[in-house]
Design an enzyme around this catalytic site. Structure first.
Site, PDB file in Angstrom:
ATOM      1  N   GLY A  95       5.564 -25.291  72.651  1.00  0.00           N
ATOM      2  CA  GLY A  95       6.109 -26.636  72.783  1.00  0.00           C
ATOM      3  C   GLY A  95       5.252 -27.621  72.018  1.00  0.00           C
ATOM      4  O   GLY A  95       4.577 -27.264  71.055  1.00  0.00           O
ATOM      5  N   CYS A  96       5.262 -28.848  72.464  1.00  0.00           N
ATOM      6  CA  CYS A  96       4.505 -29.908  71.810  1.00  0.00           C
ATOM      7  C   CYS A  96       3.009 -29.582  71.842  1.00  0.00           C
ATOM      8  O   CYS A  96       2.462 -29.254  72.887  1.00  0.00           O
ATOM      9  CB  CYS A  96       4.762 -31.232  72.524  1.00  0.00           C
ATOM     10  SG  CYS A  96       3.788 -32.594  71.874  1.00  0.00           S
TER      11      CYS A  96
END
Length: 179
Positions: free
Chosen positions: A11-12
């Site tokens: 993810g981020c």
């Protein structure tokens, strides 16, 4: 002291970086990009989803203090490895779950950990985390480094990063750096 490095995407990169900066034995964390075709991509290019790169963190750690298996235990606990090219509202290949290994030993350990997770049925869906040898890595722009630490009141940090860090700190107290 023996320093080992791994490159992880889940993810981020702000979320992963914020957590791993708190981990005892981690000596360095850098946000960047890996796994795509474009040389030296920018954040905007990666976010556009056309480069093939994932947002990743390069984590260096002292193996006398924390093992690669323990690093992976934290990694799998702080993101959802069952969603293909997605973490929450972040959608696209740049947010895929991926372990870029830096050695054959890391690859073998990562395969074992994924098999154990599947065997124990920790998640309701199959693990889709990609496993590959580390490709060319590109450091993220300076403003992405230590992002959560410098921007704790930014909207995304308050809604997404902060709760992940809090969950990690509660669940992994024994892995927290002193202080």
């Amino acid at each position: 002291m023996t320093i080992e490095t791994t490159t992880l995407g889940g993810g981020c990169f702000w979320c992963l970086e914020a957590v791993f900066l708190d981990v005892r034995g981690v000596t360095a964390v850098e946000s960047g990009y890996a796994g795509g075709q474009m040389r030296d991509p920018s954040y905007e290019q990666v976010c556009g989803g056309q480069t093939g790169h994932a947002e990743v963190v390069r984590v260096s750690f002292d193996t006398a203090t924390i093992s690669f298996r323990e690093i992976l235990g934290i990694f799998f606990a702080i993101h959802d490895p069952t969603t293909l090219d997605r973490q929450g509202n972040d959608v696209g290949t740049q947010y895929r779950s991926v372990i870029f290994t830096h050695s054959d030993a890391q690859a073998a350990t990562a395969r074992e950990v994924i098999e154990e997770i599947e065997r124990q049925r920790i998640y309701d869906a199959p693990v889709v985390t990609q496993l590959a040898p580390v490709p060319q890595y590109w450091p993220g722009e300076a403003y992405h480094q230590r992002y959560f630490e410098r921007n704790p009141y930014q909207g995304y940090c308050m809604v997404v990063v902060g709760p992940k860090v809090a969950k990690f700190r509660k669940q992994f107290k024994s892995f927290l750096k002193a202080g």
